[in-house]
Enzyme design. Structure first.
Site, PDB file in Angstrom:
ATOM      1  N   CYS A 150       0.831  -1.209   0.000  1.00  0.00           N
ATOM      2  CA  CYS A 150       0.000   0.000   0.000  1.00  0.00           C
ATOM      3  C   CYS A 150       0.867   1.261   0.000  1.00  0.00           C
ATOM      4  O   CYS A 150       0.534   2.246  -0.656  1.00  0.00           O
ATOM      5  CB  CYS A 150      -0.915   0.024   1.228  1.00  0.00           C
ATOM      6  SG  CYS A 150      -2.391  -0.986   1.101  1.00  0.00           S
ATOM      7  N   CYS A 231      -8.308  -3.126  -3.732  1.00  0.00           N
ATOM      8  CA  CYS A 231      -7.659  -3.961  -4.746  1.00  0.00           C
ATOM      9  C   CYS A 231      -8.204  -5.392  -4.646  1.00  0.00           C
ATOM     10  O   CYS A 231      -8.518  -5.869  -3.551  1.00  0.00           O
ATOM     11  CB  CYS A 231      -6.161  -3.985  -4.518  1.00  0.00           C
ATOM     12  SG  CYS A 231      -5.371  -2.372  -4.648  1.00  0.00           S
ATOM     13  N   CYS A 234      -6.985  -8.003  -2.047  1.00  0.00           N
ATOM     14  CA  CYS A 234      -7.188  -7.671  -0.636  1.00  0.00           C
ATOM     15  C   CYS A 234      -8.647  -7.334  -0.338  1.00  0.00           C
ATOM     16  O   CYS A 234      -8.927  -6.679   0.673  1.00  0.00           O
ATOM     17  CB  CYS A 234      -6.292  -6.497  -0.249  1.00  0.00           C
ATOM     18  SG  CYS A 234      -4.564  -6.763  -0.631  1.00  0.00           S
ATOM     19  N   CYS A 257      -5.330   1.642   4.421  1.00  0.00           N
ATOM     20  CA  CYS A 257      -4.248   1.574   3.433  1.00  0.00           C
ATOM     21  C   CYS A 257      -3.179   2.627   3.672  1.00  0.00           C
ATOM     22  O   CYS A 257      -2.114   2.579   3.059  1.00  0.00           O
ATOM     23  CB  CYS A 257      -4.827   1.737   2.023  1.00  0.00           C
ATOM     24  SG  CYS A 257      -5.751   3.259   1.796  1.00  0.00           S
TER      25      CYS A 257
HETATM   26 FE1  SF4 Z   1      -1.301  -3.811  -2.442  1.00  0.00          FE
HETATM   27 FE2  SF4 Z   1      -3.559  -4.833  -1.402  1.00  0.00          FE
HETATM   28 FE3  SF4 Z   1      -2.693  -2.372  -0.692  1.00  0.00          FE
HETATM   29 FE4  SF4 Z   1      -3.693  -2.838  -3.133  1.00  0.00          FE
HETATM   30  S1  SF4 Z   1      -4.813  -2.961  -1.144  1.00  0.00           S
HETATM   31  S2  SF4 Z   1      -1.888  -1.652  -2.668  1.00  0.00           S
HETATM   32  S3  SF4 Z   1      -2.890  -4.949  -3.565  1.00  0.00           S
HETATM   33  S4  SF4 Z   1      -1.693  -4.376  -0.257  1.00  0.00           S
END
Ligand code: SF4
Length: 261
Positions: A150, A231, A234, A257
């Site tokens: 993130c 995303c 996740c 995030c």
């Molecule tokens: Fe990475 Fe998941 Fe964060 Fe998206 S939500 S940036 S895939 S850790």
């Protein structure tokens, strides 16, 4: 561009269930708008006390009033960030400033439905949409280090997108999580910028009502069991009665995030 991932790599400490990768995850080709507008006015400066007074003054104001204040105060040094979960803030903001810059962070891991929503919204509003490109090759970083993932894919691109700005609009709402329950309407963020949350006080019903009343574009995942959309690696569907953000980073203690810290 391919977004092939290898989900069977046997990461020893992975404790969360593997997500179902979408059938296709097209890059947001053609989404970027006209980009940064040239600042044309001095940057207003507020003391912490002045910002606190503004927050108290506007905390119960309609979102449109709050946005009007932000647009009138910061002009083209104001931008808006959107995750393309819903388009309430965009709809409200373009009514105050049709050319406002809207930043949508391309993590490389968006659901196809989210990218399609971004494309539809750009077309509907002729949006000045800026999509910073995915900063890293796609890999399995989210499995091992979601905080680092993130930080690289969301937080760092946001920092670059906000460079040169004086203030930004966010769609953060107090009803979303306990951690957001006391979110102010107007505050100073960790960068020293003014952060404005015009819909901070809106309930889920308020959002749904505005979407219905104004026939807004909605991310189709919202009606498919995803009340909070991030995303695809996740984000999972939530069961009836589960917290709206229970489907985010399942298996990890992580709940945010980092964009709103
Ligand atoms: Fe990475 Fe998941 Fe964060 Fe998206 S939500 S940036 S895939 S850790």
């Amino acid at each position: 561009m391919s977004t092939e991932l290898h989900l069977t790599g046997g990461v020893a400490h992975r404790t969360h269930p593997e997500p179902v990768r979408p059938a296709s995850a097209p890059r947001p080709v053609g989404l970027s708008g006209t980009g940064v507008r040239i600042a044309s006015r001095p940057t207003p400066r507020f003391t912490d006390d002045e910002l606190a007074a503004l927050d108290a003054r506007y905390t119960n104001s309609p979102a449109s009033t709050i946005i009007r204040w932000a647009v009138d105060t910061f002009g083209d040094r104001l931008c808006l960030t959107s995750s393309m979960q819903d388009t309430v803030l965009i709809d409200l903001a373009v009514k105050a400033d049709p050319g406002i810059e809207v930043v949508f962070l391309d993590t490389g891991y968006h659901f196809p439905e989210t990218l399609e929503t971004a494309a539809r919204v750009k077309e509907r509003y002729d949006l000045n949409l800026v999509v910073p490109p995915a900063p890293l090759p796609l890999d399995d970083q989210w499995m091992d280090d979601p905080d680092g993932c993130c930080a690289a894919r969301k937080v760092a691109p946001l920092e670059r997108a906000l460079a040169g700005r004086a203030a930004w609009l966010s769609g953060l709402r107090r009803a979303e999580t306990a951690a957001r329950a006391t979110a102010p309407v107007i505050s100073r963020d960790k960068r020293g910028m003014v952060k404005v949350n015009p819909v901070a006080g809106w309930s889920d019903a308020d959002v749904a009502g505005y979407v219905a009343d104004h026939d807004l574009i909605a991310n189709p995942l919202l009606s498919q069991g995803y009340p909070s959309i991030g995303c695809w690696p996740c984000t999972r569907k939530v069961a009836e009665g589960e917290d709206a953000r229970a489907g985010r980073w399942t298996g990890f203690a992580k709940t945010e995030c980092g964009l709103h810290e």
